[in-house]
Motif scaffolding. Structure first.
Motif, mmCIF file in Angstrom:
data_model
loop_
_atom_site.group_PDB
_atom_site.id
_atom_site.type_symbol
_atom_site.label_atom_id
_atom_site.label_comp_id
_atom_site.label_asym_id
_atom_site.label_seq_id
_atom_site.Cartn_x
_atom_site.Cartn_y
_atom_site.Cartn_z
ATOM 1 N N LYS A 299 -6.561 1.034 -7.668
ATOM 2 C CA LYS A 299 -7.046 2.383 -7.410
ATOM 3 C C LYS A 299 -8.273 2.366 -6.505
ATOM 4 N N THR A 300 -8.424 3.440 -5.735
ATOM 5 C CA THR A 300 -9.609 3.630 -4.910
ATOM 6 C C THR A 300 -10.752 4.126 -5.792
ATOM 7 N N PRO A 301 -11.997 4.158 -5.269
ATOM 8 C CA PRO A 301 -13.126 4.606 -6.089
ATOM 9 C C PRO A 301 -12.959 6.001 -6.685
ATOM 10 N N ASP A 302 -12.157 6.858 -6.042
ATOM 11 C CA ASP A 302 -11.948 8.207 -6.581
ATOM 12 C C ASP A 302 -10.812 8.263 -7.605
ATOM 13 N N GLY A 303 -10.288 7.082 -7.970
ATOM 14 C CA GLY A 303 -9.269 7.037 -9.006
ATOM 15 C C GLY A 303 -7.844 7.212 -8.539
ATOM 16 N N ARG A 304 -7.614 7.222 -7.230
ATOM 17 C CA ARG A 304 -6.265 7.405 -6.696
ATOM 18 C C ARG A 304 -5.586 6.054 -6.531
ATOM 19 N N PRO A 305 -4.322 5.912 -6.974
ATOM 20 C CA PRO A 305 -3.611 4.652 -6.761
ATOM 21 C C PRO A 305 -3.267 4.484 -5.286
ATOM 22 N N ALA A 306 -3.712 3.391 -4.696
ATOM 23 C CA ALA A 306 -3.525 3.192 -3.258
ATOM 24 C C ALA A 306 -2.666 1.988 -2.931
ATOM 25 N N ALA A 307 -2.506 1.067 -3.886
ATOM 26 C CA ALA A 307 -1.806 -0.178 -3.586
ATOM 27 C C ALA A 307 -1.337 -0.840 -4.871
ATOM 28 N N ALA A 308 -0.623 -1.944 -4.706
ATOM 29 C CA ALA A 308 -0.162 -2.719 -5.858
ATOM 30 C C ALA A 308 -0.046 -4.183 -5.464
ATOM 31 N N ILE A 309 -0.315 -5.053 -6.436
ATOM 32 C CA ILE A 309 -0.050 -6.489 -6.270
ATOM 33 C C ILE A 309 1.219 -6.791 -7.037
ATOM 34 N N THR A 310 2.130 -7.531 -6.407
ATOM 35 C CA THR A 310 3.421 -7.829 -7.021
ATOM 36 C C THR A 310 3.692 -9.321 -7.015
ATOM 37 N N VAL A 311 4.251 -9.806 -8.107
ATOM 38 C CA VAL A 311 4.809 -11.156 -8.170
ATOM 39 C C VAL A 311 6.316 -11.014 -8.302
ATOM 40 N N SER A 312 7.049 -11.696 -7.443
ATOM 41 C CA SER A 312 8.509 -11.748 -7.531
ATOM 42 C C SER A 312 8.920 -13.200 -7.713
ATOM 43 N N ALA A 313 9.804 -13.426 -8.682
ATOM 44 C CA ALA A 313 10.226 -14.794 -8.989
ATOM 45 C C ALA A 313 11.639 -14.775 -9.552
ATOM 46 N N VAL A 314 12.271 -15.944 -9.587
ATOM 47 C CA VAL A 314 13.568 -16.036 -10.251
ATOM 48 C C VAL A 314 13.347 -15.717 -11.725
ATOM 49 N N ARG A 315 14.348 -15.088 -12.355
ATOM 50 C CA ARG A 315 14.178 -14.571 -13.719
ATOM 51 C C ARG A 315 13.736 -15.643 -14.716
ATOM 52 N N THR A 316 14.240 -16.843 -14.541
ATOM 53 C CA THR A 316 13.892 -17.913 -15.494
ATOM 54 C C THR A 316 12.418 -18.274 -15.435
ATOM 55 N N VAL B 251 0.837 -1.194 0.000
ATOM 56 C CA VAL B 251 0.000 0.000 0.000
ATOM 57 C C VAL B 251 0.870 1.241 0.000
ATOM 58 N N ARG B 252 0.289 2.322 -0.458
ATOM 59 C CA ARG B 252 0.981 3.604 -0.387
ATOM 60 C C ARG B 252 0.691 4.240 0.962
ATOM 61 N N THR B 253 1.736 4.774 1.598
ATOM 62 C CA THR B 253 1.575 5.541 2.820
ATOM 63 C C THR B 253 2.493 6.746 2.722
ATOM 64 N N GLY B 254 1.921 7.908 2.439
ATOM 65 C CA GLY B 254 2.730 9.103 2.204
ATOM 66 C C GLY B 254 3.603 8.924 0.967
ATOM 67 N N ASN B 255 4.901 9.136 1.132
ATOM 68 C CA ASN B 255 5.852 8.963 0.032
ATOM 69 C C ASN B 255 6.513 7.590 0.065
ATOM 70 N N ASP B 256 5.920 6.667 0.798
ATOM 71 C CA ASP B 256 6.486 5.332 0.958
ATOM 72 C C ASP B 256 5.516 4.259 0.477
ATOM 73 N N THR B 257 6.052 3.030 0.361
ATOM 74 C CA THR B 257 5.220 1.845 0.207
ATOM 75 C C THR B 257 5.374 1.004 1.465
ATOM 76 N N LEU B 258 4.341 0.277 1.804
ATOM 77 C CA LEU B 258 4.352 -0.589 2.978
ATOM 78 C C LEU B 258 3.782 -1.940 2.584
ATOM 79 N N CYS B 259 4.542 -3.010 2.795
ATOM 80 C CA CYS B 259 4.065 -4.360 2.499
ATOM 81 C C CYS B 259 3.097 -4.792 3.599
ATOM 82 N N VAL B 260 1.863 -5.110 3.214
ATOM 83 C CA VAL B 260 0.848 -5.464 4.212
ATOM 84 C C VAL B 260 0.397 -6.912 4.119
ATOM 85 N N ASP B 261 0.815 -7.617 3.052
ATOM 86 C CA ASP B 261 0.464 -9.041 2.941
ATOM 87 C C ASP B 261 1.474 -9.715 2.018
#
Length: 263
Positions: free
Chosen positions: A219-236, A118-128
């Motif tokens: 994005k939230t209902p007002d169109g603001r980006p609030a979070a991101a889903i990420t997949v991290s894996a070995v390059r191959t 999630v976005r918190t101010g000028n940072d990101t915070l991993c919540v799950d």
């Protein structure tokens, strides 16, 4: 009531607002250091505040139990009173509740580690974080890890979903902090531009060498980006064909979460 006086007072800067914002800036830097803490010099460099100002803020926060100083290392960290205050709101946020089935579904389909940030101010915070079934998992960050917006694919994705002037302002504000993550303002702005063009964030080299990360914004209902889903894996694991398959799953689940929090 004197409406003229009320209007004038409402428009004037609130007394003490600058001090509060500075204290919050210090707290966010200390939060990024987690239990190990952060040296005072790093707090000064990252916030751009003077040493006397940071010293004064930190010691007031120590007196209030919000910050503590490690006797052995001399580093400063978030104090025990902060998690105690957080107990006042134990219920998960609406975003976490809405994201749970999507994270479970995507984790099952993809098999690699998923992160909700999630976005918190000028940072990101991993919540799950969801660990997949593939034998090699990329556990690049833990739940609770905080990073400046722009140093991870999640941060890049969130910035890409903002209006360009707002994203540039945040990147400029975080410039001093980028050094600790082996990146810089020009690189981050280039990645944000690329993510805006692609429709998702992509890191060919993740936070861990030999890995790759893909992120889609929420994005939230007002169109603001609030979070991101990420997949991290070995390059191959994320060649061109599978990259697109993973992107489609992440985009699908991001839209599902948006509908859930907007309903």
């Amino acid at each position: 009531m004197d409406r003229t006086r009320f209007t004038r007072n409402a428009m004037e800067p609130r007394h003490g607002a600058q001090a509060i914002r500075r204290a919050l800036a210090v707290l966010r830097i200390l939060a990024a250091g987690r239990e190990d803490g952060v040296p005072l010099a790093e707090v000064i460099r990252a916030t751009g505040l003077t040493r006397p100002t940071v010293h004064r803020i930190v010691h007031v926060l120590i007196e209030e139990g919000i910050v503590e100083r490690h006797e052995r290392t001399g580093r400063y960290a978030i104090g025990n009173q902060v998690p105690e205050l957080a107990l006042a709101r134990p219920r998960p946020s609406r975003l976490l509740i809405a994201a749970n089935p999507s994270l479970q579904r995507a984790s099952t389909e993809i098999g690699d580690t998923l992160f909700l940030t999630v976005r918190t101010g000028n940072d990101t915070l991993c919540v799950d974080r969801r660990i997949g079934i593939y034998p090699i998992q990329v556990l690049s960050i833990e739940v609770g890890a905080r990073r400046p917006l722009g140093v991870s694919s999640a941060g890049v994705a969130i910035l890409a979903a903002m209006p360009a002037p707002e994203a540039r302002k945040i990147v400029a504000a975080n410039e001093k902090r980028f050094e600790a993550y082996q990146t810089d303002l020009v690189t981050v702005l280039g990645e944000v531009t690329a993510a805006r063009r692609l429709g998702y964030g992509l890191r060919e080299i993740g936070l861990v060498q030999g890995t790759k990360s893909i992120s889609t914004w929420i994005k939230t209902p007002d169109g603001r980006p609030a979070a991101a889903i990420t997949v991290s894996a070995v390059r191959t694991r994320l060649g061109p064909r599978r990259e697109q398959e993973v992107v489609e799953i992440l985009l699908r689940e991001a839209r599902t979460i948006e509908q859930a929090i907007g309903g």
